[in-house]
Design a protein around this motif. Structure first.
Motif, PDB file in Angstrom:
ATOM      1  N   SER A  24     -50.795   9.624  27.794  1.00  0.00           N
ATOM      2  CA  SER A  24     -50.479  10.098  26.431  1.00  0.00           C
ATOM      3  C   SER A  24     -51.329  11.312  26.075  1.00  0.00           C
ATOM      4  CB  SER A  24     -50.653   8.973  25.412  1.00  0.00           C
ATOM      5  OG  SER A  24     -52.002   8.586  25.327  1.00  0.00           O
ATOM      6  N   ASN A  39     -47.303  30.875  27.315  1.00  0.00           N
ATOM      7  CA  ASN A  39     -47.302  29.479  27.771  1.00  0.00           C
ATOM      8  C   ASN A  39     -47.856  29.361  29.190  1.00  0.00           C
ATOM      9  OD1 ASN A  39     -45.232  30.759  28.997  1.00  0.00           O
ATOM     10  ND2 ASN A  39     -43.691  29.194  28.593  1.00  0.00           N
ATOM     11  N   VAL A  85     -49.707  14.392  27.771  1.00  0.00           N
ATOM     12  CA  VAL A  85     -48.521  14.842  27.035  1.00  0.00           C
ATOM     13  C   VAL A  85     -48.924  15.510  25.729  1.00  0.00           C
ATOM     14  CG1 VAL A  85     -46.453  14.017  25.825  1.00  0.00           C
ATOM     15  CG2 VAL A  85     -46.999  13.155  28.096  1.00  0.00           C
ATOM     16  N   LEU A  86     -49.811  14.883  24.977  1.00  0.00           N
ATOM     17  CA  LEU A  86     -50.235  15.428  23.685  1.00  0.00           C
ATOM     18  C   LEU A  86     -50.953  16.777  23.850  1.00  0.00           C
ATOM     19  CD1 LEU A  86     -50.443  14.869  20.620  1.00  0.00           C
ATOM     20  CD2 LEU A  86     -52.675  13.860  21.089  1.00  0.00           C
ATOM     21  N   THR A 126     -50.746  18.949  26.385  1.00  0.00           N
ATOM     22  CA  THR A 126     -49.816  19.973  26.865  1.00  0.00           C
ATOM     23  C   THR A 126     -48.926  20.453  25.723  1.00  0.00           C
ATOM     24  OG1 THR A 126     -49.821  18.909  29.024  1.00  0.00           O
ATOM     25  CG2 THR A 126     -48.072  20.496  28.605  1.00  0.00           C
ATOM     26  N   TRP A 127     -48.371  19.509  24.978  1.00  0.00           N
ATOM     27  CA  TRP A 127     -47.503  19.885  23.854  1.00  0.00           C
ATOM     28  C   TRP A 127     -48.264  20.707  22.824  1.00  0.00           C
ATOM     29  CZ3 TRP A 127     -48.338  18.455  18.780  1.00  0.00           C
ATOM     30  CH2 TRP A 127     -47.377  18.911  17.870  1.00  0.00           C
ATOM     31  N   PHE A 128     -49.457  20.275  22.451  1.00  0.00           N
ATOM     32  CA  PHE A 128     -50.199  20.974  21.406  1.00  0.00           C
ATOM     33  C   PHE A 128     -50.601  22.380  21.844  1.00  0.00           C
ATOM     34  CE2 PHE A 128     -54.090  22.155  19.148  1.00  0.00           C
ATOM     35  CZ  PHE A 128     -53.594  22.147  17.851  1.00  0.00           C
ATOM     36  N   GLN A 129     -51.058  22.521  23.082  1.00  0.00           N
ATOM     37  CA  GLN A 129     -51.442  23.849  23.550  1.00  0.00           C
ATOM     38  C   GLN A 129     -50.239  24.777  23.657  1.00  0.00           C
ATOM     39  OE1 GLN A 129     -54.905  24.075  26.461  1.00  0.00           O
ATOM     40  NE2 GLN A 129     -54.049  22.026  26.832  1.00  0.00           N
ATOM     41  N   PHE A 130     -49.116  24.272  24.141  1.00  0.00           N
ATOM     42  CA  PHE A 130     -47.911  25.094  24.208  1.00  0.00           C
ATOM     43  C   PHE A 130     -47.460  25.489  22.808  1.00  0.00           C
ATOM     44  CE2 PHE A 130     -43.312  25.614  24.170  1.00  0.00           C
ATOM     45  CZ  PHE A 130     -43.171  26.623  25.100  1.00  0.00           C
ATOM     46  N   TRP A 131     -47.441  24.522  21.899  1.00  0.00           N
ATOM     47  CA  TRP A 131     -46.996  24.807  20.523  1.00  0.00           C
ATOM     48  C   TRP A 131     -47.913  25.816  19.838  1.00  0.00           C
ATOM     49  CZ3 TRP A 131     -49.574  23.669  15.910  1.00  0.00           C
ATOM     50  CH2 TRP A 131     -48.837  23.917  14.755  1.00  0.00           C
TER      51      TRP A 131
END
Length: 164
Positions: A50, A77, A53-54, A56-61
């Protein structure tokens, strides 16, 4: 005393073993008590995944969607730039989360009163806690434990749910 053999024999005799307190770790005691394997490793894995996933998502966003800044012509990205943060958060979530899951599972909390069954249980004594279910257990337990060199048999009434 051989606490491992006494535990095995008590379990083979059909006695319900509530817990065993030892001054040091005894290899094979969990198997002798009939405990299921721990699921803490699964909790650690899920918490680590988790975090991956969190992170990776936060850094990409944050770098490509919310606030894209072109730094030296690099893409917004860039996954290799995310790897150190992903790794650190995975270790943090896995480690701290596993400790929290362990404390919640064992119902340990600050201020919980200690339940000491024998004053020397944490120093040099082994304590085998057997739940008594009837009069036959009351006669069977002292004989069974005497075969393993037990120095003292003490009967106490404790609330099992309160102690957990």
């Amino acid at each position: 005393t051989d606490v491992l053999a006494a535990t095995r024999e008590a379990r083979d005799a059909g006695l319900k073993i509530a817990d065993v307190y030892t001054p040091y770790a005894v290899h094979g005691l969990d198997e002798a008590m009939g405990l299921a394997p721990s699921r803490l490793s699964l909790a650690c894995l899920l918490l680590g995944l988790s975090a991956v996933v969190l992170a990776t998502w936060f850094q990409f966003w944050s770098t490509a969607v919310n606030w894209p800044i072109n730094v030296g012509g690099r893409p917004w990205n860039s996954l290799p730039a995310f790897v150190p943060i992903i790794f650190e958060l995975m270790v943090l979530f896995g480690g701290v989360g596993t400790v929290v899951v362990f404390l919640l599972t064992c119902r340990l909390r600050p201020g919980k009163p200690a339940r000491l069954l024998h004053p020397a249980a944490t120093n040099d004594r082994f304590v085998l806690v057997i739940e008594e279910s009837g009069a036959s257990d009351a006669r069977l337990v002292p004989d069974l434990l005497a075969r393993h060199g037990v120095s003292e048999v003490d009967r106490q009434e404790i609330d099992v749910e309160e102690g957990r």
